[in-house]
Design an enzyme around this catalytic site. Sequence first.
Site, PDB file in Angstrom:
ATOM      1  N   ARG A  82       4.951 -13.088   9.608  1.00 31.14           N
ATOM      2  CA  ARG A  82       5.615 -11.826   9.315  1.00 31.14           C
ATOM      3  C   ARG A  82       6.967 -11.776  10.018  1.00 31.14           C
ATOM      4  O   ARG A  82       7.199 -12.483  11.002  1.00 31.14           O
ATOM      5  CB  ARG A  82       4.750 -10.635   9.717  1.00 31.14           C
ATOM      6  N   LYS A 132       4.630   0.584   9.266  1.00 26.61           N
ATOM      7  CA  LYS A 132       4.741   1.863   8.561  1.00 26.61           C
ATOM      8  C   LYS A 132       4.119   3.000   9.362  1.00 26.61           C
ATOM      9  O   LYS A 132       4.628   4.115   9.379  1.00 26.61           O
ATOM     10  CB  LYS A 132       4.034   1.757   7.200  1.00 26.61           C
ATOM     11  N   GLU A 139       0.877  -1.164   0.000  1.00 29.47           N
ATOM     12  CA  GLU A 139       0.000   0.000   0.000  1.00 29.47           C
ATOM     13  C   GLU A 139       0.922   1.224   0.000  1.00 29.47           C
ATOM     14  O   GLU A 139       1.799   1.326   0.860  1.00 29.47           O
ATOM     15  CB  GLU A 139      -0.884  -0.005   1.258  1.00 29.47           C
TER      16      GLU A 139
HETATM   17  P1  ATP Z   1       2.595  -2.102   7.813  1.00 33.09           P
HETATM   18  O1  ATP Z   1       1.849  -2.621   8.985  1.00 33.09           O
HETATM   19  O2  ATP Z   1       4.021  -1.815   8.098  1.00 33.09           O
HETATM   20  O3  ATP Z   1       1.922  -0.942   7.135  1.00 33.09           O
HETATM   21  P2  ATP Z   1       1.392  -3.663   5.840  1.00 33.09           P
HETATM   22  O4  ATP Z   1       1.186  -5.110   5.856  1.00 33.09           O
HETATM   23  O5  ATP Z   1       0.182  -2.874   6.078  1.00 33.09           O
HETATM   24  O6  ATP Z   1       2.577  -3.310   6.799  1.00 33.09           O
HETATM   25  P3  ATP Z   1       1.595  -3.441   3.033  1.00 33.09           P
HETATM   26  O7  ATP Z   1       2.088  -2.322   2.219  1.00 33.09           O
HETATM   27  O8  ATP Z   1       0.167  -3.768   2.977  1.00 33.09           O
HETATM   28  O9  ATP Z   1       2.029  -3.142   4.516  1.00 33.09           O
HETATM   29  O10 ATP Z   1       2.464  -4.738   2.762  1.00 33.09           O
HETATM   30  C1  ATP Z   1       2.816  -5.226   1.504  1.00 33.09           C
HETATM   31  C2  ATP Z   1       3.177  -6.681   1.653  1.00 33.09           C
HETATM   32  O11 ATP Z   1       4.252  -6.838   2.562  1.00 33.09           O
HETATM   33  C3  ATP Z   1       2.000  -7.463   2.212  1.00 33.09           C
HETATM   34  O12 ATP Z   1       1.846  -8.646   1.461  1.00 33.09           O
HETATM   35  C4  ATP Z   1       2.402  -7.740   3.625  1.00 33.09           C
HETATM   36  O13 ATP Z   1       1.860  -8.946   4.090  1.00 33.09           O
HETATM   37  C5  ATP Z   1       3.928  -7.790   3.545  1.00 33.09           C
HETATM   38  N1  ATP Z   1       4.524  -7.433   4.830  1.00 33.09           N
HETATM   39  C6  ATP Z   1       4.343  -6.301   5.537  1.00 33.09           C
HETATM   40  N2  ATP Z   1       5.024  -6.335   6.702  1.00 33.09           N
HETATM   41  C7  ATP Z   1       5.670  -7.521   6.732  1.00 33.09           C
HETATM   42  C8  ATP Z   1       6.536  -8.161   7.670  1.00 33.09           C
HETATM   43  N3  ATP Z   1       6.892  -7.577   8.829  1.00 33.09           N
HETATM   44  N4  ATP Z   1       7.015  -9.384   7.359  1.00 33.09           N
HETATM   45  C9  ATP Z   1       6.686  -9.984   6.198  1.00 33.09           C
HETATM   46  N5  ATP Z   1       5.869  -9.449   5.282  1.00 33.09           N
HETATM   47  C10 ATP Z   1       5.361  -8.226   5.532  1.00 33.09           C
HETATM   48 MG    MG Z   2      -1.495  -3.782   4.539  1.00 36.64          MG
END
Ligand code: ATP
Ligand code: MG
Length: 556
Positions: free
Chosen positions: A258, A268, A34
Amino acid sequence: MSEERSLNFLEEIIEEDIATGKNGGGVYTRFPPEPNGYLHIGHAKSICLNFGLAQKYHGKTNLRFDDTNPETEDTEYVESIKEDVKWLGFQWEHELYASDYFEQLYQFAVKLIEQGLAYVDDSAPEEIAVQKGTPTEPGVASPYRTRSREENLDLFAAMREGKYQDGEKVLRAKIDMASPNMHMRDPIMYRIRHAHHHRTGDKWCIYPMYDFAHGQSDAIEQITHSFCTLEFIPHRPLYDWFIEKLDIFPSKQYEFARLNLNFTITSKRKLLQLVNVGFVDGWDDPRMPTISGLRRRGYTPASIRDFCDRIGVAKRENSIDMSLLEFCIREDLNKSAWRRMAVLDPIKLVITNYPEGKDDILVGENNPEIDGGEGSRQIPFSRELWIEREDFMEEPPKKFFRLGPGLKVRLKHAYIVECTDFVKDENGVVTEVHANYIPESKSGQDTSGINVKGTIHWVSVAHAKTAQVRLYDRLFHIEDPAGAGQDFTELLNPESLQVIPAVYIEPDLVSAEKGKGYQFIRKGYFSLDKDSTPENLVFNRTVTLKDAWAKEIKKG
Ligand code: ATP
Ligand code: MG
C-alpha cells in the site's frame, strides 16, 4: 519514462499469463472501493494500477462498490468515488455493486451448506474468538459444527427471513480448526445485521463478510487479476478455497504494498474523524490527502498519475515522501500554468519621473515554457505600483539584488527602475519607496545597455484587483502521525492554513478559470477555490515554487 523502465512484478505476472494463454490471454481487473468515505491518494495508486495495467494489456476494468457493510456506506460516497475516478482520467467497463450479487452469494452459501462445507453457528462472538485459538495453538470445534445439512439449510433460511437478532447466529465455512492460517479456522461467511442498506434497503438482514463477497464477486465478473494490498496475503488461501469449492471462474488474487505518504494519513476512518470533529473544512479541504482535496487544492490528474507511476509497485511496505507528490505537481504546473503577477504583502512604489495620470499597456506571454507563449495578456502600468514589502530593504546587504537606496532592479515585463528614496511613518515603518524608471529599458526593446541582476513582480495601484489567498502547509507537523503512538488529532499542524484576506492581483486574473493553474510569479502556483465568485475571488496556493527567487534572477 514508463517505456524505459523494466517490468514491475505485476506486469511480469500478467505477461506470463498472456504468454501461456491463461483465461484466453485476457486481462480483466476491478477497482473495488467500499463506499464508506472519500477516496484518498492511496486509492489513487490502486486506481492507476488497476486501470493502468488493464489499459497497457488491452484489457478492461470494472468499478465495483464493495458495499457489504450497510451501517457505514452511503450514496454520497458512491457519487464522489465515481467523480474522482473519472477525474483521474479513467473509464470503467461496468459500474457494479457487490450488493447486486446478494442473491447469488446467498445461493453460493447454500451450495456450500449442501456440500457439508458450511454450518450455522449459535456461538456468541466471544466464544467464536476463543474457539479460534491462537497462532501457536490449534482452535477447537464449535459444538454446532456437526449440525446436519438439513438443519443448516433451515437455519440459514430462517436467518435470511429475519427470525433472529443481530449476533444470534452466523454462517461459518467448515474448513480446518487446526490450520496454521487463522483465516482458515472456520471463518464467518455471513452475519445478521438488521440495518438499512443504501441500495437494497431492508430487503436483507444477513450480509456476507468481505472474504465471502470479494472473491465471489471477482469470479462472477470473470476478473482475471484481483489486485489488493499486502494485508490480504493471509486471506489468499481462503479466496482460493471458496472459488475451488464453488467451482466458479478462477480469479486470482495478487498483493502489492500500500502507499503510505508521510506528513499525512491514508485511512478513510481517520480522515472521517477529521471531517466529523471539524478539524478540516470537509472531505475536500485542500489540506486533505483525498482526491477531492487535492483537486480543490489545484492538483491536476496528470500530476497524480505521474506520482503513482514514479512510486511504482513494491512487495514491501515503505513510506513515500510528500515532497515527491509536490515535485510532480510542480513539474506539471511549470509546463501548463499561466504566469500572472500578484502582490501578497504590498508596499507602494512611486516612479517619480513617470507622468502622473499616464497609463502604459505592457504585454506578457501566458506561458514562457511553450513556444508562442500560449498567447499573452495585457498588463497596465502606471506611476504607482504595488511591490512586495520584502523586495525593499532600507539597508540592503551586499548580495541583495532588489530595491534599496541606489539599487536598480527590473520590473517584470516593464522597465528597469532605480531606487532614489523612501518614506517612513511615525513608527519607523516604510510606507513608500521612490524610484526613477529608465525609459529605454522597456522589456523586449531594451536599448539602455544597463544590466541588472534582479527582477521583481508588481501590480499597478490604479488597476489592481483584490483576491483572498489561502496558503497551505502540511496537515500534520510530524512525519508519521498514524504511527506516533498518540491521538493523531493532537498532531495537526496549527499553521496548516494561512488566509490573506486581500492581496493585489493584476486585472487579467479576474477572468481566471476554475480548474486551471496559475503561477503567481515568484510566489507559487495557485488556482481558484470552489468558494470563489467573480465578486470575491479566492485563490488556493497549490504548491510553493522551489528556488523561485534564484530562478527569476537567471531569467532577468
Ligand atoms: P481505508 O483503510 O482508507 O478505508 P480500504 O482499503 O479499506 O482503505 P477500500 O475502499 O476497501 O479502502 O479500498 C479500495 C481499494 O483501494 C482496495 O483494493 C485497497 O486495497 C486499495 N487501497 C486502499 N488504500 C490504499 C493505499 N494506501 N495504497 C494502495 N492501495 C490502497
Ligand atoms: Mg477495505
